[in-house]
Motif scaffolding. Structure first.
Motif, PDB file in Angstrom:
ATOM      1  N   LEU A  45       0.831  -1.201   0.000  1.00  0.00           N
ATOM      2  CA  LEU A  45       0.000   0.000   0.000  1.00  0.00           C
ATOM      3  C   LEU A  45       0.867   1.252   0.000  1.00  0.00           C
ATOM      4  CD1 LEU A  45      -2.596   1.641   0.291  1.00  0.00           C
ATOM      5  CD2 LEU A  45      -2.527   1.188   2.757  1.00  0.00           C
ATOM      6  N   ASN A  82       2.357   1.733  -3.449  1.00  0.00           N
ATOM      7  CA  ASN A  82       1.350   2.132  -4.436  1.00  0.00           C
ATOM      8  C   ASN A  82       0.858   3.551  -4.197  1.00  0.00           C
ATOM      9  OD1 ASN A  82       0.187  -0.050  -6.509  1.00  0.00           O
ATOM     10  ND2 ASN A  82       1.007  -1.113  -4.720  1.00  0.00           N
ATOM     11  N   LEU A  83       0.775   3.961  -2.932  1.00  0.00           N
ATOM     12  CA  LEU A  83       0.439   5.351  -2.644  1.00  0.00           C
ATOM     13  C   LEU A  83       1.566   6.267  -3.129  1.00  0.00           C
ATOM     14  CD1 LEU A  83      -1.868   6.954  -1.307  1.00  0.00           C
ATOM     15  CD2 LEU A  83      -0.544   6.927   0.809  1.00  0.00           C
ATOM     16  N   GLN A 133      -3.592   0.773 -11.432  1.00  0.00           N
ATOM     17  CA  GLN A 133      -2.719   1.057 -10.285  1.00  0.00           C
ATOM     18  C   GLN A 133      -3.456   1.821  -9.175  1.00  0.00           C
ATOM     19  OE1 GLN A 133      -0.922   4.111  -9.108  1.00  0.00           O
ATOM     20  NE2 GLN A 133      -0.388   2.727  -7.421  1.00  0.00           N
ATOM     21  N   THR A 158      -4.377   0.424  -5.379  1.00  0.00           N
ATOM     22  CA  THR A 158      -4.074   1.164  -4.159  1.00  0.00           C
ATOM     23  C   THR A 158      -5.272   1.190  -3.223  1.00  0.00           C
ATOM     24  OG1 THR A 158      -2.589   2.593  -5.452  1.00  0.00           O
ATOM     25  CG2 THR A 158      -3.221   3.367  -3.259  1.00  0.00           C
TER      26      THR A 158
END
Length: 215
Positions: free
Chosen positions: A118, A121-122, A182, A186
């Motif tokens: 996470l 992806n953030l 993507q 997230t």
């Protein structure tokens, strides 16, 4: 924390779209390596060809290592990952493109792999918010327990990624594809981790957050 109603992809569709995303990210540097080898075969500018090959090989390697942590299994089921690996992957990712500076603060810890995924992806969402480059400030608070991740983006051209905003807080109007998988992933990871995503914008910076939701 109630499940986000926009998270409707089946497992096979999610896997296929993530694979397409990874292939899209690495096909350009791999193609450049091939172009460099063709220059060498033609007996052209050897120094230029070797520079192209080295730069492209590094870019491809960095992107694959990042993808392994951000999208891959990264170990067995239930495995934990050192946030130091995430820091190194994020900084290498930005350094390869030489347009964004990354600062990283907070305690180093070994945490559940989905939290690391996470976080990365953030990071990608924040990275996409400053397409001409700038500064990303990553801050981790209490990553092992009541985790809070905050990423502040600063750059000449800034905008909140519209699809991320739409998926996380609105209603999805168009089907998710390889270009939008993507931000979808997230939001899915946040849901799986029991963390709440947030975002805000001023004229000077964009802020992206993920916080553990109180039981």
């Amino acid at each position: 924390m109630s499940k986000n109603p926009n998270l409707t992809l089946t497992g096979p569709d999610l896997a296929a779209l993530l694979c397409s995303r990874v292939c899209h990210d690495v096909i350009s540097p791999v193609g450049a390596i091939n172009n460099g080898l063709e220059l060498l075969d033609e007996g052209g500018a050897d120094a230029d060809a070797m520079d192209l090959i080295r730069t492209s090989a590094l870019n491809a390697s960095v992107r694959l290592k990042f993808a392994r942590l951000a999208f891959g299994a990264s170990g067995s089921v239930g495995a934990s990952i050192d946030t130091g690996e995430a820091e190194r992957a994020a900084k290498d990712f930005a350094a390869a493109e030489k347009k964004t500076e990354v600062t990283w603060s907070g305690p180093r810890a070994i945490i559940a792999k989905n939290r690391v995924k996470l976080l990365l992806n953030l990071f990608l969402v924040a990275y996409s918010s400053i397409p001409r480059g700038g500064i990303l400030e990553v801050t981790l608070e209490d990553p092992e327990l009541d985790a809070k991740f905050k990423i502040v983006a600063k750059g000449k051209l800034m905008r909140l990624p519209p699809k991320f905003v739409e998926i996380s807080t609105g209603e999805v109007e168009e089907a998710i594809d390889a270009h939008t998988i993507q931000p979808y992933y997230t939001v899915l990871l946040a849901d799986e981790c029991g963390m709440q995503l947030g975002h805000s914008a001023t004229t000077e910076e964009l802020t992206f957050t993920a916080d553990v939701v109180a039981a």
